[in-house]
Write a protein that holds these residues in place. Sequence first.
Motif, PDB file in Angstrom:
ATOM      1  N   CYS A   1      35.184  36.906  46.725  1.00 15.21           N
ATOM      2  CA  CYS A   1      36.498  36.756  46.092  1.00 15.21           C
ATOM      3  C   CYS A   1      37.530  36.389  47.148  1.00 15.21           C
ATOM      4  O   CYS A   1      37.575  37.003  48.223  1.00 15.21           O
ATOM      5  N   ILE A   2      38.341  35.394  46.837  1.00 13.64           N
ATOM      6  CA  ILE A   2      39.434  34.986  47.716  1.00 13.64           C
ATOM      7  C   ILE A   2      40.752  35.244  46.980  1.00 13.64           C
ATOM      8  O   ILE A   2      41.011  34.663  45.929  1.00 13.64           O
TER       9      ILE A   2
ATOM     10  N   PRO B   1      47.817  43.064  35.661  1.00  8.81           N
ATOM     11  CA  PRO B   1      48.068  44.450  36.059  1.00  8.81           C
ATOM     12  C   PRO B   1      47.950  45.453  34.912  1.00  8.81           C
ATOM     13  O   PRO B   1      47.964  46.662  35.142  1.00  8.81           O
ATOM     14  N   TYR B   2      47.836  44.944  33.680  1.00  8.06           N
ATOM     15  CA  TYR B   2      47.768  45.829  32.509  1.00  8.06           C
ATOM     16  C   TYR B   2      46.347  46.034  31.981  1.00  8.06           C
ATOM     17  O   TYR B   2      46.116  46.901  31.133  1.00  8.06           O
ATOM     18  N   GLU B   3      45.403  45.241  32.417  1.00  6.41           N
ATOM     19  CA  GLU B   3      44.038  45.332  31.905  1.00  6.41           C
ATOM     20  C   GLU B   3      43.027  45.186  33.039  1.00  6.41           C
ATOM     21  O   GLU B   3      43.312  44.582  34.070  1.00  6.41           O
ATOM     22  N   ASN B   4      41.829  45.725  32.809  1.00  8.74           N
ATOM     23  CA  ASN B   4      40.677  45.494  33.684  1.00  8.74           C
ATOM     24  C   ASN B   4      40.943  45.860  35.139  1.00  8.74           C
ATOM     25  O   ASN B   4      40.649  45.092  36.062  1.00  8.74           O
ATOM     26  N   CYS B   5      41.511  47.049  35.335  1.00  9.64           N
ATOM     27  CA  CYS B   5      41.732  47.569  36.684  1.00  9.64           C
ATOM     28  C   CYS B   5      40.850  48.812  36.886  1.00  9.64           C
ATOM     29  O   CYS B   5      40.869  49.737  36.069  1.00  9.64           O
ATOM     30  N   THR B   6      40.078  48.802  37.939  1.00  7.73           N
ATOM     31  CA  THR B   6      39.095  49.850  38.207  1.00  7.73           C
ATOM     32  C   THR B   6      39.696  50.977  39.028  1.00  7.73           C
ATOM     33  O   THR B   6      40.221  50.733  40.120  1.00  7.73           O
TER      34      THR B   6
ATOM     35  N   PRO C   1      47.228  57.443  42.205  1.00  5.77           N
ATOM     36  CA  PRO C   1      45.992  56.931  41.602  1.00  5.77           C
ATOM     37  C   PRO C   1      45.851  55.439  41.902  1.00  5.77           C
ATOM     38  O   PRO C   1      46.698  54.647  41.507  1.00  5.77           O
ATOM     39  N   MET C   2      44.804  55.087  42.598  1.00  4.78           N
ATOM     40  CA  MET C   2      44.604  53.692  42.983  1.00  4.78           C
ATOM     41  C   MET C   2      43.692  52.992  41.984  1.00  4.78           C
ATOM     42  O   MET C   2      42.566  53.430  41.737  1.00  4.78           O
ATOM     43  N   GLU C   3      44.189  51.891  41.394  1.00  6.19           N
ATOM     44  CA  GLU C   3      43.440  51.098  40.429  1.00  6.19           C
ATOM     45  C   GLU C   3      43.592  49.623  40.794  1.00  6.19           C
ATOM     46  O   GLU C   3      44.720  49.133  40.927  1.00  6.19           O
ATOM     47  N   PHE C   4      42.453  48.931  40.933  1.00  3.41           N
ATOM     48  CA  PHE C   4      42.486  47.551  41.391  1.00  3.41           C
ATOM     49  C   PHE C   4      41.696  46.626  40.475  1.00  3.41           C
ATOM     50  O   PHE C   4      40.805  47.065  39.737  1.00  3.41           O
ATOM     51  N   ASN C   5      41.999  45.345  40.559  1.00  3.18           N
ATOM     52  CA  ASN C   5      41.379  44.309  39.748  1.00  3.18           C
ATOM     53  C   ASN C   5      39.853  44.464  39.716  1.00  3.18           C
ATOM     54  O   ASN C   5      39.193  44.476  40.759  1.00  3.18           O
ATOM     55  N   ALA C   6      39.298  44.569  38.508  1.00  2.12           N
ATOM     56  CA  ALA C   6      37.876  44.851  38.364  1.00  2.12           C
ATOM     57  C   ALA C   6      36.998  43.719  38.874  1.00  2.12           C
ATOM     58  O   ALA C   6      35.927  43.961  39.448  1.00  2.12           O
ATOM     59  N   GLU C   7      37.401  42.473  38.665  1.00  2.04           N
ATOM     60  CA  GLU C   7      36.613  41.337  39.149  1.00  2.04           C
ATOM     61  C   GLU C   7      36.538  41.359  40.670  1.00  2.04           C
ATOM     62  O   GLU C   7      35.467  41.142  41.260  1.00  2.04           O
ATOM     63  N   PHE C   8      37.663  41.633  41.304  1.00  5.49           N
ATOM     64  CA  PHE C   8      37.690  41.754  42.765  1.00  5.49           C
ATOM     65  C   PHE C   8      36.766  42.867  43.232  1.00  5.49           C
ATOM     66  O   PHE C   8      35.999  42.698  44.186  1.00  5.49           O
ATOM     67  N   MET C   9      36.820  44.007  42.567  1.00  5.34           N
ATOM     68  CA  MET C   9      36.042  45.163  43.000  1.00  5.34           C
ATOM     69  C   MET C   9      34.542  44.952  42.825  1.00  5.34           C
ATOM     70  O   MET C   9      33.738  45.599  43.499  1.00  5.34           O
ATOM     71  N   ARG C  10      34.131  44.029  41.958  1.00  5.60           N
ATOM     72  CA  ARG C  10      32.706  43.753  41.751  1.00  5.60           C
ATOM     73  C   ARG C  10      32.125  42.880  42.862  1.00  5.60           C
ATOM     74  O   ARG C  10      30.905  42.727  42.950  1.00  5.60           O
TER      75      ARG C  10
ATOM     76  N   ALA D   1      40.136  49.524  48.605  1.00  8.98           N
ATOM     77  CA  ALA D   1      39.648  48.352  47.881  1.00  8.98           C
ATOM     78  C   ALA D   1      38.601  47.582  48.682  1.00  8.98           C
ATOM     79  O   ALA D   1      37.983  46.651  48.166  1.00  8.98           O
ATOM     80  N   ALA D   2      38.417  47.950  49.942  1.00 13.10           N
ATOM     81  CA  ALA D   2      37.422  47.328  50.826  1.00 13.10           C
ATOM     82  C   ALA D   2      37.679  45.840  51.035  1.00 13.10           C
ATOM     83  O   ALA D   2      36.762  45.009  50.940  1.00 13.10           O
ATOM     84  N   LEU D   3      38.929  45.495  51.324  1.00 11.41           N
ATOM     85  CA  LEU D   3      39.254  44.117  51.703  1.00 11.41           C
ATOM     86  C   LEU D   3      38.612  43.835  53.049  1.00 11.41           C
ATOM     87  O   LEU D   3      38.894  44.509  54.038  1.00 11.41           O
TER      88      LEU D   3
END
Length: 416
Positions: free
Chosen positions: A72-73, A141-146, A156-165, A234-236
Amino acid sequence: MSDTKKVTLPILAWYGDTELEIDFPATWDVHVLKHKGDGAPPLNDAGFRKALANPIGTKTIREGAKGKKEVCILFDDMSRATPSADIVPYVLEELAAAGIKDNQVRFIAAIGAHGSMNGIDFTKKLGKDVMGRFRVYNHNPYENCTPVGPSPAGIPMEFNAEFMRCDYKIGIGSIVPHPMAGFGGGSKMILPGIASIKTIDLNHTRLCPNQTTGIGKYEGNTMKMDTNDAARMAALDIKVDCIYNLKRQVTHLFVGDAIEEHVAGVKVAREFWATDAVDDCDIVIANSFSKANEMLLAAPVAAPLLNSAGGDMVLLTITPEGQINHYWSRSFGKNLGGRSFCPKTGLPANTKKLTIMQPYPDFVGADWVAPYEMITFTRDWPTTIAQLKAAYGAKAKVAVIPDASVQYFPAHVTAC
């Protein structure tokens, strides 16, 4: 002898990157406040390659991406002047050297709580070939945050699910002064870039007012501490940050661990964007170039230059897209707004008259700065300077800030 003084300013980032010439009476005391890095030459090909071959605190992209399955970029949006299209080819070259195929790569716009981007925006940001080769997405920012758990500060840390995969994660951005985090770039790509609205809100609301935050304030900045925690959680894997000139050419490139490369970059950016102040001005002309769609950032930079009795602040806001949507802080009705929306009740500090020059009208965007009824709107410079001449006659002390959306005055650094 000429009866006018002329100043040339950069305008229309993303829309032609051209210039505007403004003029003043020859009898006025006019100071053009250029930043220390003004006129810096662009980085050459060898400079790009050297930075990518010598990352700070981590492996090169071609080493780190080897054997990975999904890449992911992240990239910033149109409210940032980052010339990403000049950087992307080098990043893709590194990924190809690692054996990564196009179908393993996706791009995500790290828009935070800003409005989404479209294909025209993506093409401007990433270059003409990316949209046809890769999947390019907006962050929502309103949907699909892990959820990844609470930060050390309890957020509470929640980040983009596609990025996290993905198992290899890259960010591309720039380092400019920021009104809260001190300097943008680095780990801000994660928070607020791809965080949920809940995480963004809790991060911002717990921090302001706060004596550790503010433009140019970096060491000990609690917002920066939060964003660094976010990048780790998030392991960037690697961040590519540039500094650019006002022709939007990359002048410096920093590559590496999102925290370590940013520390190195800020050492340069702190001096690069620093500007010597001229105080007790009658008039301040604050041009917004890099962030013309966030003109509110220019007002607190310009205000301390005006004399304490009150002067004229003129914001030059030249962008056809108007002011950027911001779900967290913009208005969405006469008395409605995002979670942090707070209607303005007065003019910026030291300002007795506020003029916003908008060749491309965006009436509603002005409420980010002051109440509508307290603002004078103009559409061009001849009208604007005619009003100033009528008020000041043959004598005025004027400061002109070429890009008040990213320049800063170290002598005037305060908490947010």
